[in-house]
Scaffold this active site. Structure first.
Site, mmCIF file in Angstrom:
data_model
loop_
_atom_site.group_PDB
_atom_site.id
_atom_site.type_symbol
_atom_site.label_atom_id
_atom_site.label_comp_id
_atom_site.label_asym_id
_atom_site.label_seq_id
_atom_site.Cartn_x
_atom_site.Cartn_y
_atom_site.Cartn_z
ATOM 1 N N ASP A 19 0.736 -1.425 0.080
ATOM 2 C CA ASP A 19 -0.095 -0.102 -0.050
ATOM 3 C C ASP A 19 0.832 1.129 -0.021
ATOM 4 O O ASP A 19 0.601 2.250 0.744
ATOM 5 C CB ASP A 19 -1.053 -0.028 1.344
ATOM 6 C CG ASP A 19 -1.684 -1.273 1.399
ATOM 7 O OD1 ASP A 19 -2.026 -1.596 2.434
ATOM 8 O OD2 ASP A 19 -2.098 -2.012 0.257
ATOM 9 N N GLU A 175 -10.861 0.113 -4.047
ATOM 10 C CA GLU A 175 -10.236 0.777 -2.786
ATOM 11 C C GLU A 175 -8.997 1.495 -3.329
ATOM 12 O O GLU A 175 -8.860 1.780 -4.514
ATOM 13 C CB GLU A 175 -9.937 -0.562 -2.043
ATOM 14 C CG GLU A 175 -9.034 -1.485 -2.674
ATOM 15 C CD GLU A 175 -8.932 -2.799 -2.022
ATOM 16 O OE1 GLU A 175 -9.555 -2.931 -0.845
ATOM 17 O OE2 GLU A 175 -8.418 -3.656 -2.523
#
Ligand code: 6LW
Length: 501
Positions: A19, A175
C-alpha cells in the site's frame, strides 16, 4: 539504513511494504506503507532517485500514537496510509482498524516526530486519501468509493459522504483511491479486483474533485491477472511527478515462487513503474523484476549492514514488535551491547508475544544470532502470524527445540541438548528442488545450532509454503526475529545476510 538491495531492481522496497503512498518535495521523495499489527507503525522512506530508498523512521513510534489493543490479531491494526505534503506540512491519514478508525498525523520533518493522532470520525471505511483544490479545500476519498469534504486540521467532515466513481462496474473491492489535479483535469485512481491475483488499477478523470468522472477507455490501466509474469497481484498504486516532469507509479505486487498456485512469502512489496501520457490518460510501463529505464543515473545505494550488535543507540527503524514495545520487556540498556527480552505470556502463539524482528526482504537469506538463555527460554523465529511460525528455541538447561506452528497444529520438529550457555542459532532458506512441479513449495527453512566449540548442527528443514500468504492469508509477510518464550533471554548480535534479491 538502506533497504536498497545490492543491485538496483524491482521491488524497490522489498519485503512486506504494501500500500505505498508517495509524495515529492523539491528533489526529495518520501514514501509510507501499511504496517498492521506491528509497532512502531507506518515505515517512512526517503529517496532522491525512486530506486534507492532509505528508511528514515516510523511515523507512529510512540504508544500514544498507536493503539493496538491486546486482542489485535495479525493483519489488524494499521491499513493503507496516504502521505502528502501541503502548506509546508507532511500529512498522513491512515486507518487503525483495531483502535480508532481514520486518524490524521502531521509533521514538519517526515523523519519525525509526528504529531499525536487527530481522529476523523466522519470519514468512513478504509484507505483514506487527502487532496486539496486551488482554494485550499480538502477532499477525503475512501474505499468504496466515497468522498467527503474534510478539515484535516480538526478531523471534522463537512457534509455527508457521497459516492463517486467506483471503478469498473462489477469489479470487486474498489479501494485505494487517490485524487490528483493534473493539468486541467482531476484524476481519480483506484485499485480493484481484490489484492490477490485479480488485482488491478483503473483511473477516471473529471472537471472537479468530485467529478463527474469519465473512466479511461483503456481501464484497467494496469493488471497482471491471467498472465504468466513473475510479478503478480499488481495494484494499490500512487502517482508522483519527478522534477524533470516525468511521471512514475509506485504500487504493490508479489513475487510468487514454486508450483501452483505460486506461493508468495515476502508479503506485498513496493514496486516502481514508469508512466507516460496519451490523450490525457496515463499509460503504465512494464512492472517486472528489472528496473524501468530511468532518465537519471540512480545512486549506488548504501550497503546494508548485516549485523545488529544492539549497541546503546537502540534498535534501527526496521525492527518491529507486536502491538507495542515496553522498555521493561524490550531493553538494550540492561546489558551493554545486548538485546534483553522479557517474556509476556506464552510462546509465539500469543498475538502480543515479546518478539522483535525485521521483515524478510530477500527470497534467499540467512539469519544468525548469539543467545544467552541463562534466565529463560526463547530463540530465533520466522513469523507470518500467530498461527503460522517456525522457530528454534533454547532453554537455560541446554534443551534446543525446533517448533512449527501451522494453523491448528503445533509440531516439535526436532530437539537436542547442548551444553548450557550462550550459543548461536541460525535459520536459512533452501531453494525448492528442481525441477519444479505442481507440488513444489516456495522454499524450505533450515534451522540450526552452533555450540561454543564451533560445532554446527542442522536440526530441521521445514516446508516454507506454510509460511506463505496463500496458506496463512492476511496482508503481511514473513518477519524474522528474536523472541522470549519464558523468563529473560538476551541476544548479543543478530545477522541478516541476503543471498538473493
Ligand atoms: C488495504 C486495501 C488493500 O487497505 O488491502 O490491496 C488492505 N489493498 O487497499 C490492506 O493492505
Amino acid at each position: 539504513m538502506s533497504n536498497h538491495p545490492a543491485t538496483a531492481a524491482n521491488p524497490v522496497i522489498p519485503g512486506f511494504h504494501p500500500d505505498p503512498s508517495i509524495c515529492r518535495v523539491g528533489e526529495d521523495y518520501f514514501l509510507a506503507c501499511s504496517s498492521f499489527e506491528y509497532f512502531p507503525g507506518i515505515p517512512l522512506f526517503h529517496s532522491r532517485d525512486l530506486v534507492n530508498w532509505t528508511q528514515i523512521g516510523n511515523a507512529l513510534d510512540r504508544p500514544s500514537q498507536l493503539n493496538l489493543p491486546a486482542g489485535t490479531l495479525s493483519s489488524g491494526g494499521l491499513y493503507a496510509p496516504t502521505l502528502r505534503h501541503h502548506d509546508g506540512l507532511f500529512w498522513l491519514i491512515v486507518t487503525n482498524v483495531s483502535g480508532g478508525g481514520n486518524l490524521v498525523y502531521t509533521a514538519t520533518d517526515p523523519a519525525g516526530p509526528w504529531s499525536e493522532p487527530v481522529p476523523a470520525p466522519g470519514v468512513p471505511g478504509i484507505d483514506p486519501d487527502l487532496a486539496w483544490d486551488e482554494e485550499g479545500n480538502c477532499w477525503c476519498t475512501v474505499a468504496g468509493v466515497a468522498q467527503v469534504r474534510f478539515d484535516p486540521r480538526t478531523g471534522e467532515t463537512i457534509g455527508e459522504p457521497y459516492p463517486v466513481w467506483s471503478g469498473t462496474p462489477g469489479a470487486a473491492a474498489p479501494e485505494a483511491p487517490h485524487l490528483y489535479r493534473i493539468g486541467g483535469n482531476w484524476y481519480l485512481m483506484v485499485a480493484e479486483g481484490g489484492t490477490e491475483r485479480g488485482h488491478a488499477v483503473s483511473i477516471a478523470r473529471g472537471p472537479s474533485p468530485s467529478g463527474p468522472f469519465e473512466p479511461c477507455p483503456a481501464n484497467p490501466v494496469l493488471t497482471h491477472r491471467g498472465t504468466n509474469r513473475p510479478v503478480q497481484n499488481t495494484g494499490h498504486a500512487d502517482l508522483v511527478q519527478a522534477p524533470d516532469g516525468s511521471w512514475w507509479m509506485v504500487l504493490l505486487a508479489v513475487r510468487p515462487q514454486g508450483g501452483t498456485p505460486g506461493w508468495h512469502v515476502l508479503g506485498r512489496e513496493t514496486f516502481l513503474a514508469p508512466v507516460t501520457w496519451d490523450d490525457g490518460w496515463p499509460v503504465i510501463g512494464e512492472v517486472g523484476p528489472e528496473l524501468p529505464e530511468l532518465p537519471w543515473a540512480p545512486g549506488p545505494g548504501e550497503p546494508e549492514p548485516s549485523r545488529d550488535d544492539f549497541g546503546s543507540g537502540g534498535l534501527r527503524p526496521y525492527w518491529i514488535s507486536l502491538h507495542d514495545r515496553p522498555a521493561e520487556l524490550v531493553d538494550t540498556q540492561e546489558r551493554d551491547g545486548w538485546l534483553t527480552l522479557r517474556a509476556r505470556g506464552g510462546s509465539l502463539d500469543a498475538p502480543d508475544a515479546v518478539f522483535v524482528g525485521r521483515r524478510q526482504q530477500h527470497l534467499a537469506f540467512e539469519a544468525r544470532t548469539l543467545v544467552d538463555p541463562a534466565e529463560g527460554s526463547g530463540g530465533l523465529a520466522v513469523r507470518l502470524d500467530e498461527r503460522h511460525h517456525y522457530g528454534v528455541e533454547v532453554s537455560a538447561d541446554g534443551q534446543v527445540q525446533v517448533i512449527a506452528r501451522i494453523g491448528p497444529l503445533r509440531v516439535l520438529a526436532a530437539e537436542t541438548t547442548v551444553p548450557a550457555g550462550p550459543l548461536v542459532l541460525s535459520v536459512r532458506t533452501a531453494a525448492a528442488p528442481e525441477p519444479h512441479d505442481a507440488r513444489t513449495g516456495p522454499d524450505s527453512l533450515v534451522f540450526g545450532v552452533e555450540t561454543p566449540d564451533g560445532a554446527a548442527t542442522e536440526l530441521a528443514s521445514l516446508d516454507g509454503r506454510y509460511l506463505s500468504t496463500e496458506v496463512a492469508g492476511g496482508f503481511t509477510g514473513r518477519v524474522v526475529g528474536l523472541y522470549a518464550a519464558s523468563g529473560t533471554v538476551r541476544f548479543d548480535w543478530f545477522d541478516y545476510i541476503p543471498a538473493s534479491r
